[in-house]
Design a protein around this motif. Structure first.
Motif, short mmCIF file in Angstrom:
data_model
loop_
_atom_site.label_atom_id
_atom_site.label_comp_id
_atom_site.label_asym_id
_atom_site.label_seq_id
_atom_site.Cartn_x
_atom_site.Cartn_y
_atom_site.Cartn_z
N GLU A 1 46.68 38.43 41.81
CA GLU A 1 46.30 37.51 40.62
C GLU A 1 44.92 37.07 40.55
O GLU A 1 44.17 36.36 40.06
N ALA A 2 44.97 36.11 41.93
CA ALA A 2 43.88 35.41 42.53
C ALA A 2 42.40 35.81 41.97
O ALA A 2 41.98 35.21 42.05
N TYR A 3 42.29 37.38 42.90
CA TYR A 3 40.81 37.66 42.41
C TYR A 3 40.90 37.94 41.42
O TYR A 3 39.48 38.02 40.88
N HIS A 4 41.54 38.14 40.77
CA HIS A 4 41.66 38.98 39.36
C HIS A 4 41.31 37.17 38.52
O HIS A 4 40.27 38.15 37.49
N ALA A 5 41.81 36.32 38.72
CA ALA A 5 41.58 34.73 38.09
C ALA A 5 40.47 34.56 38.15
O ALA A 5 39.40 33.96 37.57
N LEU A 6 39.71 35.11 39.47
CA LEU A 6 38.41 33.62 40.36
C LEU A 6 37.30 35.36 39.26
O LEU A 6 36.18 35.31 38.91
N LYS A 7 37.49 36.71 38.51
CA LYS A 7 36.20 37.52 38.57
C LYS A 7 36.43 37.10 37.72
O LYS A 7 35.48 37.03 37.26
N GLN A 8 37.48 36.85 36.36
CA GLN A 8 36.96 36.30 35.41
C GLN A 8 36.42 34.85 35.05
O GLN A 8 35.40 34.95 33.96
N VAL A 9 36.59 33.70 36.06
CA VAL A 9 35.97 33.07 36.18
C VAL A 9 33.93 32.82 36.51
O VAL A 9 33.35 32.38 35.73
N GLU A 10 33.54 33.98 37.73
CA GLU A 10 32.71 33.93 37.46
C GLU A 10 31.39 34.51 36.64
O GLU A 10 30.47 34.70 36.05
N THR A 11 32.59 35.27 35.59
CA THR A 11 31.84 36.61 34.49
C THR A 11 32.04 35.28 33.21
O THR A 11 30.93 35.80 32.49
N ALA A 12 32.85 34.40 33.15
CA ALA A 12 32.85 33.41 31.57
C ALA A 12 31.74 32.63 31.61
O ALA A 12 30.86 32.01 33.14
N ASN A 13 31.46 32.04 30.29
CA ASN A 13 29.39 31.80 30.30
C ASN A 13 31.24 30.17 29.59
O ASN A 13 31.49 29.93 28.45
N LEU A 14 30.81 29.21 30.42
CA LEU A 14 31.85 28.09 30.22
C LEU A 14 30.39 27.42 29.98
O LEU A 14 30.96 26.57 29.43
N ALA A 15 29.51 27.57 29.70
CA ALA A 15 28.16 26.08 29.40
C ALA A 15 28.65 26.05 27.55
O ALA A 15 28.29 26.54 27.13
N TYR A 16 28.04 25.06 27.45
CA TYR A 16 27.54 24.55 26.19
C TYR A 16 26.76 25.38 25.37
O TYR A 16 25.78 25.89 25.91
N PRO A 17 26.63 25.56 24.19
CA PRO A 17 25.33 26.53 23.31
C PRO A 17 24.10 25.19 24.05
O PRO A 17 24.30 24.00 23.87
N VAL A 18 23.34 26.29 23.86
CA VAL A 18 22.13 26.09 24.24
C VAL A 18 21.72 24.52 23.05
O VAL A 18 21.26 23.76 23.32
N PRO A 19 21.79 24.97 21.81
CA PRO A 19 21.71 23.46 20.81
C PRO A 19 22.43 22.51 21.03
O PRO A 19 21.66 20.88 21.07
N VAL A 20 23.33 22.30 21.46
CA VAL A 20 24.57 21.29 22.14
C VAL A 20 23.71 20.98 23.50
O VAL A 20 23.29 19.05 23.52
N GLN A 21 23.30 21.68 24.40
CA GLN A 21 22.14 21.08 25.88
C GLN A 21 21.28 20.18 25.16
O GLN A 21 21.02 19.15 25.03
N ILE A 22 20.08 20.81 24.18
CA ILE A 22 19.18 20.34 23.52
C ILE A 22 19.34 18.83 23.08
O ILE A 22 18.70 17.79 23.54
N ALA A 23 20.22 19.16 21.49
CA ALA A 23 20.78 17.93 21.12
C ALA A 23 21.13 16.65 22.33
O ALA A 23 20.83 15.35 22.52
#
Length: 249
Positions: free
Chosen positions: A99-121
């Motif tokens: 379960e831990a490995y599966h949860a970490l794999k999801q975190v690794e592939t997830a894109n949690l960054a704010y959208p680029v327009p929000v970052q620029i603003a």
């Protein structure tokens, strides 16, 4: 019957957790502590780790040693927080190895960054706020926002275009210098120095500098010096881009 612990699986979980944290901007001592806690909770065997900004060496007594590389690093403290949360759940027995490995794999592939327009603003707004912080005039607020936003946009674009490190920082600061100088030539603003300083602030590697100092204080000299050198080269690249504009004009 209690399931036998597979030490290779435990090592994979520890290495994946450490890799995600290092790629996301965590401190070296925090990465080592998290990996040790996970190994202790899952295997109850002594573990050893050697973490650098570019790779992790991890071993469990009686199970051999594994190495994993860190090809790229960025800043994503949300992922660091999630990995810490997963580590606490492992320590409390709420997650198994699978379960831990599966949860970490999801975190690794997830894109949690704010959208680029929000970052620029956000970069544009923070540039204007830094201008006021540096005792600039309110009439220069909007030009500073424009210069900072364009510079950060260039940083994102050039990072995607060319993977050569420090190249994007030089070109982004060059854009900021050119835009700021054009504002001065047209008479829109009069405080060139404060606009440039405020606009390059979103490019400054503040987290990297902080982590370098904290690693040095924690005794991780190799990682601390490596991160410090990277931060110095990034700051040098930013200064070089601005210096080119000032030298030409």
């Amino acid at each position: 019957m209690e399931k036998k612990i597979n030490h290779n699986e435990v090592m994979e979980v520890c290495l994946l957790a450490g890799k995600i944290m290092m790629q996301s901007g965590a401190e070296t001592y925090r990465v080592e502590d998290t990996m040790r806690r996970i190994a202790d909770a899952l295997g109850n065997h002594p573990s050893h780790s050697y973490v650098t900004p570019t790779g992790i060496v991890f071993s469990i007594d009686g199970a051999g040693t594994k190495i994993i590389g860190i090809p790229a690093r960025s800043t994503d403290l949300k992922k660091v927080t999630i990995v810490n949360s997963i580590s606490r759940k492992i320590s409390s027995g709420d997650l198994s190895v699978e379960e831990a490995y599966h949860a970490l794999k999801q975190v690794e592939t997830a894109n949690l960054a704010y959208p680029v327009p929000v970052q620029i603003a956000a970069a544009a707004l923070s540039s204007g706020c830094f201008l006021i912080m540096f005792l600039g005039g309110w009439h220069d607020f909007i030009p500073a926002c424009i210069a900072g936003g364009l510079g950060f946009s260039g940083l994102i674009y050039f990072h995607r275009l060319v993977e050569l490190k420090f190249f994007a920082e030089i070109l982004a600061s060059l854009i900021i210098g050119l835009v700021s100088f054009l504002f001065v030539i047209t008479g829109i603003v009069h405080q060139l120095d404060k606009i440039i300083i405020a606009s390059v602030m979103p490019l400054v590697p503040g987290l990297l500098i902080t982590n370098a100092v904290r690693d040095l204080m924690a005794g991780h000299l190799v990682s601390g010096l490596a991160k410090g050198a990277e931060a110095f080269l990034t700051a040098f690249a930013i200064g070089a881009g601005v210096a080119v504009v000032l030298a030409l004009y």
